[in-house]
Every structure is written in structure tokens, then in C-alpha cells.
Design an enzyme around this catalytic site. Structure first.
Site, PDB file in Angstrom:
ATOM      1  N   ASP A   1      44.651  43.761  61.719  1.00  0.00           N
ATOM      2  CA  ASP A   1      45.451  44.973  61.585  1.00  0.00           C
ATOM      3  C   ASP A   1      46.894  44.585  61.282  1.00  0.00           C
ATOM      4  O   ASP A   1      47.465  43.702  61.928  1.00  0.00           O
ATOM      5  CB  ASP A   1      45.388  45.791  62.880  1.00  0.00           C
ATOM      6  CG  ASP A   1      46.031  47.152  62.727  1.00  0.00           C
ATOM      7  OD1 ASP A   1      45.338  48.078  62.277  1.00  0.00           O
ATOM      8  OD2 ASP A   1      47.226  47.286  63.056  1.00  0.00           O
TER       9      ASP A   1
ATOM     10  N   GLU B   1      45.220  50.361  57.401  1.00  0.00           N
ATOM     11  CA  GLU B   1      45.763  49.001  57.360  1.00  0.00           C
ATOM     12  C   GLU B   1      44.897  48.011  58.126  1.00  0.00           C
ATOM     13  O   GLU B   1      45.335  46.911  58.461  1.00  0.00           O
ATOM     14  CB  GLU B   1      47.188  48.994  57.924  1.00  0.00           C
ATOM     15  CG  GLU B   1      47.301  49.264  59.410  1.00  0.00           C
ATOM     16  CD  GLU B   1      47.368  50.741  59.762  1.00  0.00           C
ATOM     17  OE1 GLU B   1      47.836  51.040  60.875  1.00  0.00           O
ATOM     18  OE2 GLU B   1      46.965  51.586  58.938  1.00  0.00           O
TER      19      GLU B   1
ATOM     20  N   ASN C   1      55.740  52.094  55.670  1.00  0.00           N
ATOM     21  CA  ASN C   1      55.677  53.281  54.808  1.00  0.00           C
ATOM     22  C   ASN C   1      56.901  54.165  54.994  1.00  0.00           C
ATOM     23  O   ASN C   1      57.465  54.685  54.015  1.00  0.00           O
ATOM     24  CB  ASN C   1      54.411  54.078  55.114  1.00  0.00           C
ATOM     25  CG  ASN C   1      53.160  53.475  54.496  1.00  0.00           C
ATOM     26  OD1 ASN C   1      53.239  52.807  53.470  1.00  0.00           O
ATOM     27  ND2 ASN C   1      52.014  53.711  55.118  1.00  0.00           N
TER      28      ASN C   1
ATOM     29  N   ASP D   1      51.446  50.222  49.753  1.00  0.00           N
ATOM     30  CA  ASP D   1      50.279  49.841  48.941  1.00  0.00           C
ATOM     31  C   ASP D   1      50.387  48.388  48.481  1.00  0.00           C
ATOM     32  O   ASP D   1      49.392  47.650  48.483  1.00  0.00           O
ATOM     33  CB  ASP D   1      50.171  50.754  47.718  1.00  0.00           C
ATOM     34  CG  ASP D   1      49.740  52.168  48.080  1.00  0.00           C
ATOM     35  OD1 ASP D   1      49.314  52.383  49.225  1.00  0.00           O
ATOM     36  OD2 ASP D   1      49.839  53.048  47.199  1.00  0.00           O
TER      37      ASP D   1
ATOM     38  N   HIS E   1      55.537  54.723  50.486  1.00  0.00           N
ATOM     39  CA  HIS E   1      54.098  54.456  50.434  1.00  0.00           C
ATOM     40  C   HIS E   1      53.720  53.496  49.310  1.00  0.00           C
ATOM     41  O   HIS E   1      52.740  52.749  49.426  1.00  0.00           O
ATOM     42  CB  HIS E   1      53.327  55.770  50.296  1.00  0.00           C
ATOM     43  CG  HIS E   1      53.333  56.581  51.551  1.00  0.00           C
ATOM     44  ND1 HIS E   1      52.445  56.377  52.579  1.00  0.00           N
ATOM     45  CD2 HIS E   1      54.154  57.588  51.949  1.00  0.00           C
ATOM     46  CE1 HIS E   1      52.687  57.229  53.555  1.00  0.00           C
ATOM     47  NE2 HIS E   1      53.730  57.985  53.202  1.00  0.00           N
TER      48      HIS E   1
END
Length: 329
Positions: free
Chosen positions: A206, A249, A214, A223, A219
Site C-alpha cells: 500500500d 493504491e 492527490n 496516476d 490526481h
């Protein structure tokens, strides 16, 4: 109407056909049938001229992948797992009796072979994936005088099939496998490990504080971080290991043939390498937390997921940027 059944009309039709067509003699003895006609579509698809093919056997199209797995329908009709179209040898070069050749069987039995897929090789050595049909050519008394083989180029179709298959198996953003594919693979791998009594381990990874990435950078940057993590992790994996985007994630790594100790070592390598420096010149620094578990091959696969998830939760609770290992079940 009479003009349309004249031999010249049929020849024009074949020569203007989109699919490749070749005609061979009915020779059953070595070296096998001889090519006596090829249409322009065959020459265009294979790169050979008609002069280069006439007098040859269909063996001219042979290459290292020509005999892959002959489809079940061909096995049933011909009766053996054998080399398709190419006469005299299996794909590995080992000879087999001419009577075993499917084209020979068409000649001998007069029974057509329905569509099957195979790989031919063009004049320049490049592979040509095709779908073939083979039918005996009979004379007036009914005797087999030759063989008609027609095939079509499957390159575009197979490329589309591969694209669709990849889309069904892969996460669209990162290129890692998706959860549906992972579930199917996990069932297969767990059954294999149980039969062979081989270890299988699982990592859950994680990205720490991903929401803040973000919120801070947007965002699109998030990505890019996800994609960079996938690239970095895949560089550390073996060909048998499987990386999946489990959700958001979080990622799952299936490690066949890996003990708990081996999985711990990999997890720590991933954690340390990701924490040591940004994964890209324009990316923010990140850390990851990992949970490790080994499957109990006498238990069930979901138990390992639960234990790995609990270990991941413990890594986060202990301050993140950590590896925690679940005890054996």
C-alpha cells in the site's frame, strides 16, 4: 450464364480471391505432394513468387512454430497429434511416417479437413498466422487427383484478440493485472501448489498517504505515482511472480515457489528501494507499507489474504514505511 462455368472463369475467380489458394498433386510417396498452382493472394501474403513455389512441397512454409497445438477438431479427424501441412517432420525436426501426415490422410481417405489454425513462415522468415482448409480434388471417376489448400491471414484478427485479452486481464492505468484475472490465477496456482507441495507467498503493498499526494499534487500526479510504482516493482520480480492492482493504491503480489523468508526479503527490498529516492525526476518522494503471508497449502487461499491484510494493517499502525509478516496459520 454458360460463360460463368467455363474453366477460365473459375481460374479468374480464384486468382482474384482475397484468400490464399494452392493446389498440390496427390503424391503420397516421399517427398510428398508437389505444389502445382498458387494464386496471387498466396504470393502477396507469403512473399514468395509463383516460380519459387511451383514444384516445391508445402514444407517450404515450415518454421519453428508451425506445429504448436493442433486443434482438437483436427486431432479427432486425423487421429493423432501431428505436424500440420508440413510433410515428413514434427516441429522439433523428428521424422514421422508419411502416413501420419494430415495432408497425406486427405489424399488417402478423400476426407476434407475443416478449419484449423497454424503458423506458416514467409519468404523473409517472419511468421504468418493462418486459418487453413484442405480438401481433396477429385477427378471424374472419383479418384483423388490433388489437394486444394486455402488459408487466410489471421494477423490482424489475432492482434485484436490479444488486445482484447490484455484489456480483460490488465488494469487500464498501470498495466498491472486486474483483480478478476488475479482471482482466476490464484485458484489455479493454489491448486498447483497443493498438488506439488510447493510454497506460495503473498505480499500486499500500500502506498503511504496516497490521498495527500492527490490532494497536494493533483490526481494526474497520483496516476503517475501509481504507474511508477508498478514499473519499479515489476523490475524486481521474476517471470513467475504476478503483480496485481488490488484497488486504489493497494497492490497484491503472488509469489509461487517462494517461502515466507523469501517473501520477507523481497518485501524489505521493495520498501527500502522505494523509500530511498523518488521513482521519477518529477515525482514526489513516497514510501510503502507491506504485509507478508505464506499460504497454508493444507488450508485455503482466503486465509492467507486475511493474514496478509492484517499484517499490512499492523505496518500502517506501527508508523508506515514498514514490513510486517503474518505468523503461519
Amino acid at each position: 450464364m454458360q460463360n460463368f462455368v467455363e474453366p477460365q472463369a473459375f481460374r479468374r475467380a480464384i486468382e482474384q480471391a482475397f484468400n490464399a489458394v494452392l493446389v498440390t498433386t496427390a503424391e503420397l510417396e516421399t517427398p510428398g505432394p508437389e505444389i502445382v498452382y498458387v494464386n496471387p493472394a498466396l504470393c502477396a501474403q507469403t512473399g514468395y513468387s509463383a516460380d519459387e513455389l511451383l514444384g516445391q512441397t508445402p514444407r517450404v512454409f515450415q518454421g519453428p512454430a508451425t506445429e504448436r497445438a493442433v486443434l482438437d477438431r483436427l486431432r479427432k479427424q486425423v487421429g493423432r497429434d501431428m505436424h500440420v501441412t508440413v510433410h515428413g517432420h514434427h516441429a522439433d525436426g523428428c521424422p514421422y511416417p508419411l502416413a501420419d501426415c494430415p495432408i497425406h490422410r486427405v489424399m488417402a481417405t478423400g476426407e476434407p479437413l475443416k478449419a484449423w489454425r497454424d503458423t506458416f513462415y514467409r519468404c523473409d522468415g517472419s511468421p504468418l498466422d493462418v486459418e487453413l482448409f484442405a480438401s481433396p480434388m477429385r477427378g471424374l471417376p472419383g479418384a483423388v487427383e490433388g489437394l486444394v489448400i486455402a488459408f487466410r491471414d489471421l494477423s490482424a484478427q489475432l492482434a485484436l484478440e490479444r488486445k482484447l485479452e490484455s484489456a480483460a486481464q490488465r488494469d487500464g492505468l498501470t498495466g498491472a493485472f486486474n483483480r478478476d484475472f488475479f482471482d482466476t490465477l490464484l485458484e489455479h496456482e493454489y491448486a498447483r501448489a497443493t498438488r506439488q507441495r510447493q510454497p506460495v507467498s503473498l505480499l500486499l503493498l500500500d502506498i503511504d498517504h496516497f490521498k495527500s499526494i492527490n490532494d497536494t499534487y493533483g490526481h494526474l500526479m497520483g496516476d503517475e505515482v501509481l504507474k511508477a510504482v508498478v514499473i519499479h516493482v515489476q523490475e524486481q520480480l521474476r517471470g513467475t511472480d504476478v503483480l496485481t492492482r488490488w484497488g486504489g493504491e493497494e497492490f497484491a503480489l503472488l509469489l509461487p515457489g517462494t517461502t515466507l523468508e523469501g517473501a520477507q526479503t523481497l518485501a524489505e527490498t521493495l520498501r527500502a528501494s522505494i523509500a530511498s529516492k523518488p521513482l521519477g525526476a518529477d515525482l514526489p518522494p513516497i514510501t510503502v507499507s507491506l504485509g507478508v503471508a505464506q499460504f497454508d497449502i493444507d488450508g485455503n487461499d482466503q486465509d492467507a489474504f486475511q493474514r496478509a491484510d492484517e499484517a499490512l494493517y499492523a505496518a500502517k499502525e506501527d508508523g508506515r514505511n514498514r514490513v510486517r509478516t503474518a505468523p503461519a496459520s
